[in-house]
Write a protein that holds these residues in place. Structure first.
Motif: not given
Length: 437
Positions: A64-78, A80-89
């Protein structure tokens, strides 16, 4: 705060107009942080209509969240203390198997779909599992055209392609138009939590209720057998090979064997996460000996790789504190996981005339975990399809649905297990590890 969508996202994402060439069964966190990432990268570098139609077997919690978000979501690469985000479609559709079975069947029969990938967990590989029944129904409809297709198991099973072939062939009969490439997949992807969503919101400036977190490492080894074609996964970093088995053995016995060992020993000791379990005094040394003395003699690793090097790399990955991978999550479904992660190692060492000391410590820890009490007396949940049988069986080694033939009658194995069980009962995990130092 605004929700993540194609209207609100900053930066490029996979175009919405790509065609669907893949159906994925299982809409869990692992798929979204692994196969989906490889596939989006393959489309970017190699082109093709390889969008993914993802199927959620039962729960709508991610769907349901995916459908509400046009099938977009983020992958957060962790890291240590660094976080690299990426939005996939890369997803083109998302369906609910339980309420939309006909739509799923039509997709599986569509000749434009040339690949089906699966992450449905070990316990779904049986003929009465709902998702397997649905897969077979779609393939029966596809049989009318004989349009070639590859069914790609991405679950942690030995010879997963052969296992899937046996199931499908038994239920379908003629499977001449289907290929069953085996694979080895690897990336640590903990279950998403409130902290995951909060981190995504803070970084993206948007609310993402389908965000996932993962470690930096990601690997996919694939048997290259795709009669209808495939995405350019090799350009995305996947290893295409004729023989997955050496990689599979490393993953199942070293990485996952040590992962389960840390889960059971850690849970008994009160460690809430895998990194905390590894940090217990004496634990890392015990895991290194487990890998070197018990697991390594049973494996023939790929060229250029040693079991000890692979094991050290795995332990470094487990030490990543940002993952917060819960020991109780990893400990789930032990009756389904341990045959390939641990019991196969024990069986091979016994066949060679040795009693695997550290592997039997892990087995003793699982047996104590099944009893349901941590070292401090806290209750431990047993989330396992065989939970009732496990807790009502006085002699677990005699449970032939879990243990290989011969374990129940192996007096040397029983003696080593009895010794470790006594140590754990008297001294707990901390005292047992201390005695090993």
């Amino acid at each position: 705060m605004e929700r993540l969508s194609r209207a609100t996202v900053a930066g490029p994402v996979t175009p919405a107009g790509i065609g669907t060439g893949i159906v994925h069964l299982g809409l869990g966190a692992f798929h979204r942080a692994h196969q989906a990432v490889f596939t989006e990268d393959a489309i970017t570098k190699g082109g093709g209509d390889w969008g993914i139609a993802a199927v959620a077997p039962r729960s709508r919690a991610v769907l349901d969240p995916l459908l509400e978000q046009d099938l977009l979501y983020s992958v957060l690469t962790l890291d240590g203390e660094r976080v690299a985000p990426r939005v996939l479609g890369v997803h083109t559709r998302a369906l609910h198997a339980a309420s939309e079975p006909e739509a799923v069947e039509r997709l599986l029969a569509d000749p434009a779909v040339r690949v089906v990938t699966l992450t449905v967990t070990e316990k779904a590989y049986r003929p009465d599992a709902p998702i397997m029944r649905l897969l077979l129904s779609g393939l029966r409809a596809r049989a009318a055209t004989q349009a070639p297709i590859a069914l790609v198991s991405c679950d942690n099973l030995p010879s997963n392609g052969h296992r899937l072939r046996e199931l499908v062939t038994a239920g379908l009969g003629d499977a001449s138009f289907i290929a069953f490439p085996s694979t080895m997949v690897d990336r640590i992807v903990p279950a998403s939590t409130g902290a995951t969503y909060a981190t995504a919101k803070n970084i993206l400036g948007l609310e993402d209720r389908a965000a996932v977190a993962a470690e930096p490492f990601s690997q996919w080894v694939i048997e290259d057998d795709f009669p209808g074609g495939r995405p350019a996964w090799d350009l995305a970093g996947a290893i295409l090979t004729d023989d997955v088995a050496p990689w599979e053995g490393l993953k199942l016995r070293v990485l996952l064997g040590a992962h389960s060992a840390l889960a059971y020993l850690g849970a008994l000791a009160g460690a809430p996460t895998i990194d905390r379990a590894l940090a217990l005094p004496g634990m890392r040394a015990a895991m290194e000996r487990f890998i070197a003395t018990d697991i390594a003699p049973t494996l023939c690793p790929p060229d250029g790789v040693t079991v000890q090097q692979y094991g050290q790399s795995a332990l470094e990955r487990f030490a990543n504190p940002a993952l917060r991978h819960r020991t109780l999550q990893v400990a789930m479904d032990g009756s389904q996981k341990l045959p390939q992660r641990l019991l196969a190692t024990i069986a091979d060492r016994r066949a060679a005339g040795s009693v695997p000391v550290y592997a039997t410590l892990v087995l003793a820890a699982w047996m104590r975990f099944v009893r349901g009490s941590a070292d401090d007396g806290a209750r431990l949940p047993l989330d396992d399809p065989l939970a009732e049988r496990l807790r009502s069986t006085p002699d677990l080694l005699a449970l032939d649905s879990v243990f290989p033939p011969g374990f129940a009658d192996d007096e040397q194995l029983r003696a080593q297990l009895k010794s470790w069980s006594g140590e754990l009962d008297r001294h707990g995990v901390a005292g047992t590890l201390e005695a090993l130092r």
